[in-house]
Motif scaffolding. Structure first.
Motif, PDB file in Angstrom:
ATOM      1  N   VAL A   1       0.850  -1.196   0.000  1.00 16.64           N
ATOM      2  CA  VAL A   1       0.000   0.000   0.000  1.00 16.64           C
ATOM      3  C   VAL A   1       0.884   1.245   0.000  1.00 16.64           C
ATOM      4  O   VAL A   1       1.950   1.259   0.634  1.00 16.64           O
TER       5      VAL A   1
ATOM      6  N   ASP B   1       0.222   5.738  -0.193  1.00 12.36           N
ATOM      7  CA  ASP B   1      -0.800   6.789  -0.210  1.00 12.36           C
ATOM      8  C   ASP B   1      -0.360   7.978  -1.041  1.00 12.36           C
ATOM      9  O   ASP B   1       0.835   8.267  -1.156  1.00 12.36           O
ATOM     10  N   TYR B   2      -1.333   8.682  -1.562  1.00 11.67           N
ATOM     11  CA  TYR B   2      -1.043   9.951  -2.229  1.00 11.67           C
ATOM     12  C   TYR B   2      -1.891  11.047  -1.598  1.00 11.67           C
ATOM     13  O   TYR B   2      -3.098  10.882  -1.392  1.00 11.67           O
ATOM     14  N   SER B   3      -1.246  12.154  -1.284  1.00 15.47           N
ATOM     15  CA  SER B   3      -2.004  13.356  -0.934  1.00 15.47           C
ATOM     16  C   SER B   3      -1.410  14.494  -1.745  1.00 15.47           C
ATOM     17  O   SER B   3      -0.260  14.437  -2.178  1.00 15.47           O
TER      18      SER B   3
ATOM     19  N   TRP C   1       3.107  10.833  -3.507  1.00 13.15           N
ATOM     20  CA  TRP C   1       3.043   9.413  -3.125  1.00 13.15           C
ATOM     21  C   TRP C   1       3.962   9.212  -1.914  1.00 13.15           C
ATOM     22  O   TRP C   1       5.130   9.579  -1.970  1.00 13.15           O
TER      23      TRP C   1
ATOM     24  N   LEU D   1      -9.831  -2.550   3.473  1.00 13.18           N
ATOM     25  CA  LEU D   1      -9.560  -1.116   3.450  1.00 13.18           C
ATOM     26  C   LEU D   1     -10.652  -0.409   4.234  1.00 13.18           C
ATOM     27  O   LEU D   1     -11.800  -0.860   4.266  1.00 13.18           O
TER      28      LEU D   1
ATOM     29  N   THR E   1      -9.524   8.296  -3.158  1.00 14.05           N
ATOM     30  CA  THR E   1     -10.079   8.120  -1.812  1.00 14.05           C
ATOM     31  C   THR E   1     -10.545   9.405  -1.136  1.00 14.05           C
ATOM     32  O   THR E   1     -11.050   9.367  -0.012  1.00 14.05           O
TER      33      THR E   1
ATOM     34  N   GLN F   1      -6.673  12.704  -3.183  1.00 17.20           N
ATOM     35  CA  GLN F   1      -6.104  11.616  -2.382  1.00 17.20           C
ATOM     36  C   GLN F   1      -6.304  10.295  -3.122  1.00 17.20           C
ATOM     37  O   GLN F   1      -7.370  10.065  -3.710  1.00 17.20           O
ATOM     38  N   TYR F   2      -5.280   9.454  -3.047  1.00 17.64           N
ATOM     39  CA  TYR F   2      -5.353   8.140  -3.707  1.00 17.64           C
ATOM     40  C   TYR F   2      -4.668   7.096  -2.857  1.00 17.64           C
ATOM     41  O   TYR F   2      -3.859   7.423  -1.987  1.00 17.64           O
ATOM     42  N   GLN F   3      -4.977   5.825  -3.137  1.00 16.45           N
ATOM     43  CA  GLN F   3      -4.172   4.715  -2.622  1.00 16.45           C
ATOM     44  C   GLN F   3      -3.739   3.854  -3.797  1.00 16.45           C
ATOM     45  O   GLN F   3      -4.544   3.548  -4.697  1.00 16.45           O
TER      46      GLN F   3
ATOM     47  N   ILE G   1      -2.319   0.170  -4.461  1.00 18.59           N
ATOM     48  CA  ILE G   1      -2.332  -1.093  -3.722  1.00 18.59           C
ATOM     49  C   ILE G   1      -1.923  -2.227  -4.653  1.00 18.59           C
ATOM     50  O   ILE G   1      -2.243  -2.202  -5.845  1.00 18.59           O
TER      51      ILE G   1
END
Lengths: 362, 362
Positions: free
Chosen positions: A35, A37-39, A44, A55, A145, A156-158, A160
């Motif tokens: 996993v 994350d992106y903000s 990333w 999740l 997300t 925002q992203y994940q 995976i």
């Protein structure tokens, strides 16, 4: 993203591995997942391998509403010497970034993601089944997300990666299938998302597939959305025809997924001295070739089946049976060669196979 | 589904309600949500109102991979007497089921779902903001939750309703916008999913929208995917033109979302004695009407903005300014009439408004 070490949170209660003969594609998953994350603020970040787990996602997360998602499909194979191999993984990761561009998702660092996939597969190596034709399916995917109902790109992203041991696609040998030419529904159109590997393309394809299956067909053959005459794909595979000794496959004109197996088949066929043409081909031309006795073989290409021979095609009221409904010589040769390369059983003139572990040592 | 009572699990730690002037569309959510599950064995079951909370979803859930999802958008309005009103909610719920059919999602019981939405809105009534032009946005949606990577319809789903208080769309009065006619990307094609309210359509539209915004336009005007000449929608709204005293809006030929506000505008316009034509209209015809001095008004219709006047349109190198860039008389009349009906401030000749609480007593 800066090259950071991947944090690993090991699972202590390991799952029992399934009996490979019993498992259905995509139903069983390994002990761990990757996993990241992106903000908008941090890009990333926080790459980690953690126990496979559900999740926790806000019900307003954009993935549930506006379908902003992309994915890839690839496999890890076990060589006779027990090495874990990947097949042209960088091609999938490059395509993931092209899909990202189309879907307005921030791009990933391709080298880092390949490294992460290798680390995950290496950790889960004992999940790669050993029986002939089996493999460990690798599913990288990105979901939006951010909890926000405005129609806009998510901030925002994940990313995976999950792994799933899969049995042999052809349990009883390669088997040609019956295909329905789809006249009503379309898979994609130029200017849409057909070139990208995004969920919406697959959601859109379900209806035609269900109708075809209900009528006894294995898959549909998709025609272009504009003139409903040019052949595009078969099911979720690219499609090839052998006509009078030459090979033709639909050109990548904007609505067709650029398959990794498609590219590999083209390169192999050229290597073997075949003339391969990437161009538009109409369903009418194909039927005419059949009637002229020069349609020799037809097959789909994709990660799951590698090569899927087409035994017969139904278009409106006409049914044509290709190569007497049997697997063609060339289809067989392609299947054997590609799978032998994938499993490290033959010479790999193109350098397509990559070691999972050795690359880690670099 | 059998008419079962809806289980309610009340939240004890109520959220602080936001100041309505400060909130952005779709960022704040109320205390509770409605959830109902589907399984192949039990159909739609376990309807419940629970505290607003994150969903727990398997990473292999099909929603994350193949985009099988549908949604709706509607609003609850507060009348001057303090009644909570819905605007033609059954139209949205019927459309949700048509979207379900296209996406191979099991249909919901429309009457029951309307009842559930009313019960949820009634429970959250104090979240309906009171200021002029504000409302409580209602987002019903269905996601495919089966953990399975095969490309097929999911056998498990969740139907969820979340609520979000929203400020006035037009904080400083109705404001005409500048629109770019999109020549490269397309929203939908006949045979695809354009008629359905599914995530994939919105994901696909982001790229063109981002490019347009970057160039200073508010929205894009979508042309048909086949000939790139027929007008389809504007942004995520239906579109209307007033030409020489008559109204024209693109016919629902298979790639256009059948909007509830679109239908309401048509009915009102006919009620007022206007000739309304639903037919194909090319961008060229529109530009010609402008040059002939008979293009009087242009506007989008949708749940969020109700009526969104188009001030100017840019097509290739040409820019046309409609009604001197001002809100047209008819746009204004439609906006005022529809919103007055929605807020229960005027006679409702069509019976479009529904009481949330009184219906519950029935």
């Amino acid at each position: 993203m800066k090259e950071k070490p991947i944090r690993v949170d090991y699972r202590t209660d390991k799952k029992t591995k399934p009996i490979i003969e019993d498992i259905e594609f995509g139903r069983e998953f390994t002990d761990h997942m990757f996993v990241m994350d992106y903000s908008f603020a941090h890009g990333w970040h926080d790459p980690r391998i953690i126990p496979y787990q559900p999740l926790t996602v806000d019900p307003a997360a954009m993935i549930f509403h506006y379908g902003q998602s992309v994915f890839e499909g690839m496999k890890a194979y076990l060589s006779p010497k027990g090495d874990a191999l990947l097949f042209r993984p960088q091609k999938n990761i490059e395509r993931l970034n092209r899909s990202n561009q189309r879907l307005c998702i921030p791009e990933i660092d391709e080298k880092f993601v390949l490294k992460a996939i290798k680390q995950l597969v290496s950790l889960e190596k004992e999940w790669i089944p050993t029986k002939q034709g089996t493999s460990l399916y690798i599913r990288p995917f990105i979901i939006s997300t951010e909890p926000y109902l405005g129609v806009a790109s998510s901030q925002q992203y994940q990313f995976i990666v999950i792994l799933s041991p899969v049995g042999s696609y052809y349990k009883e040998g390669v088997n040609p299938v019956e295909i329905l030419v789809e006249n009503e529904y379309v898979r994609a159109v130029v200017g849409g998302t057909g070139e990208a590997k995004t969920g919406g393309n697959y959601a859109s394809s379900l209806k035609a597939q269900e109708i075809a299956e209900r009528n006894g067909y294995a898959q549909v053959l998709w025609l272009d959305a504009v003139e409903k005459k040019y052949i595009e794909e078969v099911g979720s595979m690219n499609v090839f025809f052998k006509i009078n000794g030459e090979i033709i496959t639909p050109a990548l004109t904007g609505s067709i997924l650029p398959g990794v197996t498609r590219d590999s088949a083209i390169k192999l066929l050229k290597h073997w001295g075949f003339k391969v043409t990437e161009s538009k081909i109409t369903i009418k031309e194909l039927i005419e070739a059949f009637h002229n006795g020069i349609l020799e073989e037809a097959f789909g290409t994709g990660t799951a089946a590698v090569i899927s021979p087409i035994g017969s095609l139904v278009w409106n009221d006409e049914k044509i049976t290709i190569n007497q409904g049997k697997t063609g010589e060339l289809s067989k040769r392609l299947y054997d060669t590609i799978t032998d390369i994938q499993y490290g059983k033959t010479k790999d003139p193109f350098g397509w196979s990559e070691y999972v572990d050795k690359a880690l040592i670099k």
